[in-house]
Motif scaffolding. Structure first.
Motif, PDB file in Angstrom:
ATOM      1  N   THR A  63       0.828  -1.201   0.000  1.00 54.34           N
ATOM      2  CA  THR A  63       0.000   0.000   0.000  1.00 54.34           C
ATOM      3  C   THR A  63       0.864   1.254   0.000  1.00 54.34           C
ATOM      4  O   THR A  63       0.515   2.254  -0.625  1.00 54.34           O
ATOM      5  CB  THR A  63      -0.955  -0.003   1.205  1.00 54.34           C
ATOM      6  OG1 THR A  63      -1.678  -1.237   1.213  1.00 54.34           O
ATOM      7  CG2 THR A  63      -1.951   1.125   1.109  1.00 54.34           C
ATOM      8  N   GLY A  67       0.723   4.102  -2.735  1.00 54.48           N
ATOM      9  CA  GLY A  67       0.567   5.508  -2.392  1.00 54.48           C
ATOM     10  C   GLY A  67       1.595   6.378  -3.082  1.00 54.48           C
ATOM     11  O   GLY A  67       1.284   7.483  -3.556  1.00 54.48           O
ATOM     12  N   THR A  73      -4.891   6.220  -1.513  1.00 54.38           N
ATOM     13  CA  THR A  73      -5.057   7.476  -0.781  1.00 54.38           C
ATOM     14  C   THR A  73      -4.162   7.475   0.447  1.00 54.38           C
ATOM     15  O   THR A  73      -3.682   6.425   0.889  1.00 54.38           O
ATOM     16  CB  THR A  73      -6.522   7.657  -0.336  1.00 54.38           C
ATOM     17  OG1 THR A  73      -6.835   6.620   0.611  1.00 54.38           O
ATOM     18  CG2 THR A  73      -7.481   7.599  -1.512  1.00 54.38           C
ATOM     19  N   ALA A  74      -3.968   8.650   0.989  1.00 60.75           N
ATOM     20  CA  ALA A  74      -3.151   8.762   2.203  1.00 60.75           C
ATOM     21  C   ALA A  74      -3.783   7.978   3.348  1.00 60.75           C
ATOM     22  O   ALA A  74      -3.075   7.365   4.149  1.00 60.75           O
ATOM     23  CB  ALA A  74      -2.983  10.227   2.581  1.00 60.75           C
ATOM     24  N   GLN A  75      -5.103   7.974   3.419  1.00 61.89           N
ATOM     25  CA  GLN A  75      -5.791   7.236   4.484  1.00 61.89           C
ATOM     26  C   GLN A  75      -5.531   5.741   4.360  1.00 61.89           C
ATOM     27  O   GLN A  75      -5.271   5.066   5.358  1.00 61.89           O
ATOM     28  CB  GLN A  75      -7.292   7.504   4.446  1.00 61.89           C
ATOM     29  CG  GLN A  75      -8.044   6.773   5.539  1.00 61.89           C
ATOM     30  CD  GLN A  75      -9.533   7.051   5.522  1.00 61.89           C
ATOM     31  OE1 GLN A  75     -10.021   7.832   4.722  1.00 61.89           O
ATOM     32  NE2 GLN A  75     -10.251   6.398   6.407  1.00 61.89           N
ATOM     33  N   GLN A  76      -5.566   5.203   3.150  1.00 68.94           N
ATOM     34  CA  GLN A  76      -5.297   3.777   2.950  1.00 68.94           C
ATOM     35  C   GLN A  76      -3.871   3.433   3.360  1.00 68.94           C
ATOM     36  O   GLN A  76      -3.631   2.396   3.980  1.00 68.94           O
ATOM     37  CB  GLN A  76      -5.521   3.391   1.488  1.00 68.94           C
ATOM     38  CG  GLN A  76      -6.961   3.393   1.058  1.00 68.94           C
ATOM     39  CD  GLN A  76      -7.115   3.161  -0.437  1.00 68.94           C
ATOM     40  OE1 GLN A  76      -6.237   3.540  -1.219  1.00 68.94           O
ATOM     41  NE2 GLN A  76      -8.220   2.553  -0.827  1.00 68.94           N
ATOM     42  N   VAL A  78      -1.948   5.075   5.534  1.00 60.68           N
ATOM     43  CA  VAL A  78      -1.808   5.177   6.990  1.00 60.68           C
ATOM     44  C   VAL A  78      -2.434   3.975   7.676  1.00 60.68           C
ATOM     45  O   VAL A  78      -1.851   3.403   8.604  1.00 60.68           O
ATOM     46  CB  VAL A  78      -2.422   6.500   7.505  1.00 60.68           C
ATOM     47  CG1 VAL A  78      -2.522   6.503   9.011  1.00 60.68           C
ATOM     48  CG2 VAL A  78      -1.591   7.678   7.019  1.00 60.68           C
ATOM     49  N   GLU A  79      -3.619   3.556   7.246  1.00 54.99           N
ATOM     50  CA  GLU A  79      -4.280   2.400   7.858  1.00 54.99           C
ATOM     51  C   GLU A  79      -3.440   1.135   7.694  1.00 54.99           C
ATOM     52  O   GLU A  79      -3.274   0.359   8.645  1.00 54.99           O
ATOM     53  CB  GLU A  79      -5.660   2.187   7.230  1.00 54.99           C
ATOM     54  CG  GLU A  79      -6.686   3.209   7.645  1.00 54.99           C
ATOM     55  CD  GLU A  79      -8.005   3.055   6.898  1.00 54.99           C
ATOM     56  OE1 GLU A  79      -8.101   2.207   5.973  1.00 54.99           O
ATOM     57  OE2 GLU A  79      -8.936   3.803   7.227  1.00 54.99           O
TER      58      GLU A  79
END
Length: 110
Positions: A63, A67, A73-76, A78-79
């Motif tokens: 991921t 990125g 996405t940044a959220q993906q 980070v998660e």
């Protein structure tokens, strides 16, 4: 304690680790596994947990690459990285407990 560890098996998984320029990141939930039966071998349980941790680390890496390429996405990112970090911390804690137990057994008089 094993029951608490089975809740960590709900990691997301990217379908494959290679990303093409146009392919979006695909996410699918890993199957939640039932608690090990009473007669399960300790080594089998630990191997299963290690495989789940390995998958979480690979997901975080894949991921992160997606990125950087602009496919996640940044959220993906980070998660996935936070999930990988939690898995790594859990693996290190279990390793420390196993080493401590081994040292304790080695100190016992015969």
């Amino acid at each position: 304690m094993i029951e608490a560890l089975t809740s960590l098996s709900a990691f997301d998984k990217v379908a494959g680790t290679a990303f093409s320029e146009t392919a979006p990141v695909q996410r699918a939930a890993l199957p939640v596994q039932a608690p090990a039966p009473a007669g399960a071998e300790f080594g089998d349980v630990m191997a299963q947990f290690a495989a789940q941790a390995r998958d979480a680390l690979r997901l975080g890496e894949a991921t992160s690459i997606a990125g950087i390429q602009g496919h996640a996405t940044a959220q993906q990112v980070v998660e996935a990285v936070m999930s990988a970090e939690q898995s790594l911390q859990t693996v290190v804690a279990i390793r420390d407990k196993v080493v401590a137990a081994y040292l304790e057994l080695s100190r016992m008089p015969i």
